[in-house]
Write a protein that holds these residues in place. Structure first.
Motif, PDB file in Angstrom:
ATOM      1  N   TRP A  24       0.830  -1.207   0.000  1.00 38.12           N
ATOM      2  CA  TRP A  24       0.000   0.000   0.000  1.00 38.12           C
ATOM      3  C   TRP A  24       0.867   1.260   0.000  1.00 38.12           C
ATOM      4  N   GLU A  25       1.964   1.224   0.743  1.00 42.99           N
ATOM      5  CA  GLU A  25       2.847   2.379   0.759  1.00 42.99           C
ATOM      6  C   GLU A  25       3.427   2.631  -0.632  1.00 42.99           C
ATOM      7  N   GLU A  26       3.870   1.572  -1.291  1.00 44.16           N
ATOM      8  CA  GLU A  26       4.430   1.725  -2.632  1.00 44.16           C
ATOM      9  C   GLU A  26       3.361   2.198  -3.615  1.00 44.16           C
ATOM     10  N   THR A  27       2.135   1.690  -3.468  1.00 44.42           N
ATOM     11  CA  THR A  27       1.064   2.088  -4.375  1.00 44.42           C
ATOM     12  C   THR A  27       0.710   3.555  -4.203  1.00 44.42           C
ATOM     13  N   ALA A  28       0.471   3.959  -2.948  1.00 46.92           N
ATOM     14  CA  ALA A  28      -0.042   5.303  -2.684  1.00 46.92           C
ATOM     15  C   ALA A  28       1.023   6.383  -2.754  1.00 46.92           C
ATOM     16  N   GLN A  29       2.270   6.037  -2.453  1.00 47.16           N
ATOM     17  CA  GLN A  29       3.300   7.068  -2.358  1.00 47.16           C
ATOM     18  C   GLN A  29       4.360   6.993  -3.445  1.00 47.16           C
ATOM     19  N   ARG A  30       4.378   5.896  -4.218  1.00 52.32           N
ATOM     20  CA  ARG A  30       5.401   5.789  -5.247  1.00 52.32           C
ATOM     21  C   ARG A  30       4.814   5.477  -6.614  1.00 52.32           C
ATOM     22  N   ASP A  31       4.205   4.297  -6.767  1.00 47.32           N
ATOM     23  CA  ASP A  31       3.826   3.824  -8.094  1.00 47.32           C
ATOM     24  C   ASP A  31       2.750   4.691  -8.746  1.00 47.32           C
ATOM     25  N   GLU A  34       2.358  -2.406 -12.047  1.00 46.22           N
ATOM     26  CA  GLU A  34       1.755  -3.686 -12.431  1.00 46.22           C
ATOM     27  C   GLU A  34       2.528  -4.860 -11.825  1.00 46.22           C
ATOM     28  N   ARG A  35       3.848  -4.802 -11.871  1.00 48.30           N
ATOM     29  CA  ARG A  35       4.648  -5.888 -11.295  1.00 48.30           C
ATOM     30  C   ARG A  35       4.439  -5.983  -9.786  1.00 48.30           C
ATOM     31  N   GLN A  36       4.409  -4.856  -9.130  1.00 52.12           N
ATOM     32  CA  GLN A  36       4.177  -4.855  -7.687  1.00 52.12           C
ATOM     33  C   GLN A  36       2.790  -5.408  -7.351  1.00 52.12           C
ATOM     34  N   TYR A  37       1.805  -5.049  -8.147  1.00 51.73           N
ATOM     35  CA  TYR A  37       0.441  -5.532  -7.931  1.00 51.73           C
ATOM     36  C   TYR A  37       0.353  -7.047  -8.114  1.00 51.73           C
ATOM     37  N   VAL A  38       0.935  -7.556  -9.184  1.00 50.27           N
ATOM     38  CA  VAL A  38       0.882  -9.000  -9.453  1.00 50.27           C
ATOM     39  C   VAL A  38       1.595  -9.775  -8.349  1.00 50.27           C
ATOM     40  N   ALA A  39       2.752  -9.277  -7.919  1.00 53.10           N
ATOM     41  CA  ALA A  39       3.505  -9.965  -6.864  1.00 53.10           C
ATOM     42  C   ALA A  39       2.731  -9.956  -5.546  1.00 53.10           C
ATOM     43  N   MET A  51      -6.956  -4.252  -3.409  1.00 53.75           N
ATOM     44  CA  MET A  51      -5.874  -4.108  -4.378  1.00 53.75           C
ATOM     45  C   MET A  51      -6.407  -4.214  -5.804  1.00 53.75           C
ATOM     46  N   LYS A  52      -7.344  -5.119  -6.029  1.00 56.38           N
ATOM     47  CA  LYS A  52      -7.933  -5.245  -7.355  1.00 56.38           C
ATOM     48  C   LYS A  52      -8.721  -3.998  -7.728  1.00 56.38           C
ATOM     49  N   VAL A  53      -9.513  -3.477  -6.788  1.00 55.61           N
ATOM     50  CA  VAL A  53     -10.284  -2.268  -7.065  1.00 55.61           C
ATOM     51  C   VAL A  53      -9.347  -1.108  -7.396  1.00 55.61           C
ATOM     52  N   ALA A  54      -8.289  -0.981  -6.595  1.00 52.64           N
ATOM     53  CA  ALA A  54      -7.358   0.128  -6.805  1.00 52.64           C
ATOM     54  C   ALA A  54      -6.677   0.032  -8.164  1.00 52.64           C
ATOM     55  N   ARG A  55      -6.244  -1.182  -8.523  1.00 53.33           N
ATOM     56  CA  ARG A  55      -5.479  -1.332  -9.760  1.00 53.33           C
ATOM     57  C   ARG A  55      -6.378  -1.513 -10.980  1.00 53.33           C
ATOM     58  N   ARG A  56      -7.123  -2.603 -10.997  1.00 52.64           N
ATOM     59  CA  ARG A  56      -7.875  -2.972 -12.198  1.00 52.64           C
ATOM     60  C   ARG A  56      -9.107  -2.089 -12.417  1.00 52.64           C
ATOM     61  N   ASP A  57      -9.901  -1.902 -11.364  1.00 47.90           N
ATOM     62  CA  ASP A  57     -11.185  -1.226 -11.536  1.00 47.90           C
ATOM     63  C   ASP A  57     -11.059   0.282 -11.669  1.00 47.90           C
ATOM     64  N   SER A  58     -10.077   0.875 -11.000  1.00 43.85           N
ATOM     65  CA  SER A  58      -9.997   2.337 -10.999  1.00 43.85           C
ATOM     66  C   SER A  58      -8.750   2.872 -11.692  1.00 43.85           C
ATOM     67  N   PHE A  59      -7.559   2.414 -11.272  1.00 49.22           N
ATOM     68  CA  PHE A  59      -6.355   3.053 -11.811  1.00 49.22           C
ATOM     69  C   PHE A  59      -6.153   2.749 -13.288  1.00 49.22           C
ATOM     70  N   ALA A  65     -10.199   2.835  -2.087  1.00 52.23           N
ATOM     71  CA  ALA A  65      -9.666   1.471  -1.973  1.00 52.23           C
ATOM     72  C   ALA A  65      -8.377   1.460  -1.169  1.00 52.23           C
ATOM     73  N   VAL A  66      -7.523   2.453  -1.371  1.00 49.09           N
ATOM     74  CA  VAL A  66      -6.281   2.531  -0.601  1.00 49.09           C
ATOM     75  C   VAL A  66      -6.592   2.743   0.880  1.00 49.09           C
ATOM     76  N   ARG A  67      -7.538   3.638   1.181  1.00 49.09           N
ATOM     77  CA  ARG A  67      -7.896   3.884   2.587  1.00 49.09           C
ATOM     78  C   ARG A  67      -8.490   2.641   3.231  1.00 49.09           C
ATOM     79  N   GLU A  68      -9.358   1.952   2.523  1.00 48.14           N
ATOM     80  CA  GLU A  68      -9.967   0.747   3.093  1.00 48.14           C
ATOM     81  C   GLU A  68      -8.941  -0.367   3.277  1.00 48.14           C
TER      82      GLU A  68
END
Length: 526
Positions: free
Chosen positions: A102-109, A247-252, A319-327, A488-491
């Motif tokens: 979540w940190e990498e998603t919200a603050q980096r990727d 994408e790589r971070q999400y899949v892993a 994670m799916k909502v954040a990546r696939r459904d929204s981002f 999604a990130v907050r939840e």
């Protein structure tokens, strides 16, 4: 006569004679070597060997943990505590990994990717506004015939785009440290942008001089070639590179969660089953129906397993909502906005540079297909085919008669209000496309000034105003997806801060209550 070793006795007359054989000579009298304690050092059968350390330890463990009832109770207690400890460690590892993700998603990727898309958009916007400035500035040097509103707005948007580019480059430069490939791309992009600004500045300067319009047009043409040949490909490369990292971070992360969810279910079932079986065994052996400590431990185990499952499931789903459904939609919509600005710039370039009109017309058509692709459609048939395919889609959302970025977004509708907003975007895009045909007809009729006013003016019935409405509708769809990404990130983070501590505390209580529940039973055997 009876003969005994060392003695001789006489029996009565007539008694039979009995002979008792003497034993073998005593070895002590034959000189057999002996130990200092008196035992023989050689000869004779060996005595029993003392137990080895391993056999002694195994015997001790069997006596303590299996051969006796107290031993079996201790073994059951140890198994339950180990299962609880294993589950606790598993959830701790999962929570740590999810926190990092979540940190990498919200603050980096995500921020890096968004910065790259903003850079791409701002580059297109800056070039478009430069063309609008040159179109609306009037005669070079005198300013005669200047379109004041269009000139003022284009100048303002130009400055905003320039600032956005500079800010995005600084952000991406800081974020690319440690990644040589991305860092090199940012360096090249920064150098090329400095050259681009020099060319644009020279074009605007020439335009301010009497008779400098042709020189300004030439400088702008060179700058546009640099933009399309190097700046935009490099900016898109940054978008793709940063999006690929996400994408790589999400899949892993999702792969780890798949394994952790299975392991949590297995350990949880084993722990609860062990506690229930232990309770049944105690009830039968000691003729007591309930053991309060074990009942409480079992309830805590159930709470821990449920909280752990919710932690992992919520994290997995969010994670799916954040990546696939929204981002994914945010990226597609941001890309379509950049393409839209570039297409709008092609109209201004078409007016500004008559020698390149065929090339800019083809470029506009290519970008139109990138947004809403229609097989075999040219500018003369695009509007009709767009209207037909759109009407078919409204009746059947599974119809695949068009492709492009808008098709990608419409196939990824997830949230309330998203479909309606996306449909309004396509409808606003169709209005803008019809305006393009009007604008080109005016140019073909030799009405250059009218075409310029219609293209870059801000009256409610102009192409520029309709372009603004199209972008506003597009921003609304993007905002819906961005809000759900943030939610999604907050939840996901919220599940870590609530479900994680509850599961951990429950497992610690499970272990403690199990030991406490068996202590009285074990005390009965002392």
């Amino acid at each position: 006569m009876t003969i005994t070793a060392g003695t001789e006795q006489t029996q009565g007359a007539g008694a039979p004679e009995t002979v008792t054989q003497s034993p073998a000579p005593d070895a002590r009298r034959v000189g057999v070597p002996r130990s200092p304690s008196g035992g023989e050092l050689g000869g004779g059968p060996p005595g029993p060997r003392p137990p080895t350390a391993r056999a002694w330890a195994a015997s001790l463990l069997a006596d303590r943990y299996w051969a006796t009832l107290p031993g079996r109770l201790r073994l059951a207690c140890a198994v339950c505590v180990l299962l609880a400890t294993g589950l606790l460690n598993l959830l701790a590892v999962a929570a740590t990994g999810a926190t990092t993700a979540w940190e990498e998603t919200a603050q980096r990727d995500a921020p890096r990717t968004v910065s790259a898309t903003r850079l791409n958009l701002a580059l297109n916007d800056m070039d478009a506004q430069t063309a609008n400035i040159l179109l609306s500035s009037g005669d070079s040097g005198t300013g005669k015939g200047r379109l004041e509103e269009s000139f003022a707005k284009a100048s303002g948007f130009y400055g905003e785009a320039q600032e956005t580019i500079s800010r995005s480059l600084r952000t991406l430069a800081a974020a690319s440290e440690g990644d040589p490939a991305t860092e090199a791309t940012v360096v090249r992009l920064t150098d090329d942008f400095a050259h681009y600004q020099e060319l644009i500045g020279r074009a605007l300067e020439n335009d301010s001089r009497p008779g400098g319009k042709d020189a300004a047009r030439e400088d702008y043409r060179t700058a546009t070639d640099l933009l399309t040949g190097r700046l935009l490909p490099e900016a898109r490369k940054l978008v793709d590179a940063n999006n690929a990292v996400y994408e790589r971070q999400y899949v892993a992360a999702r792969g780890d969660l798949d394994v952790q969810r299975t392991a949590e279910a297995v350990l949880g079932v084993l722990l609860i089953a062990a506690l229930v079986l232990l309770q049944i065994h105690l009830a039968r052996r000691f003729h007591r129906v309930f053991n309060p400590g074990l009942i409480a431990a079992t309830l805590c185990a159930v709470v821990a397993v449920v909280c752990g499952a919710q932690l992992l499931t919520i994290t997995y789903d969010r994670m799916k909502v954040a990546r696939r459904d929204s981002f994914d939609s945010v990226i597609a919509l941001s890309r379509s906005k950049a393409i839209g600005y570039d297409a709008n710039a092609d109209e201004s370039r078409y007016l500004l540079d008559p020698d390149r009109r065929p090339a800019y017309e083809l470029s506009f058509l290519d970008k139109s297909h990138q947004l809403y692709g229609i097989q075999g459609a040219g500018l003369d048939t695009y509007d009709r085919k767009l209207a037909d395919s759109w009407a078919t889609y409204l009746n059947n959302h599974e119809d695949k008669r068009f492709t492009g970025e808008y098709r990608r977004e419409l196939d990824n509708i997830t949230f309330a209000g998203e479909r309606e907003a996306a449909q309004k975007t396509v409808e606003a895009y169709a209005v803008y496309q019809r305006d393009d045909r009007t604008f080109r007809r005016l140019v073909a009729e030799g009405k250059q000034q009218e075409a310029t006013v219609f293209c870059i003016g801000w009256a409610s019935d102009t192409s520029n105003a309709h372009f603004g409405q199209w972008m506003k509708a597009l921003d609304q769809v993007t905002a819906i997806n961005q809000r759900h990404f943030d939610l999604a990130v907050r939840e996901g983070r919220g599940a870590l801060s609530t479900q994680g501590p509850m599961a951990g505390a429950s497992l610690l209580l499970t272990a403690g209550l199990t030991v406490l529940g068996l202590r009285r039973r074990l005390a009965e055997f002392r």
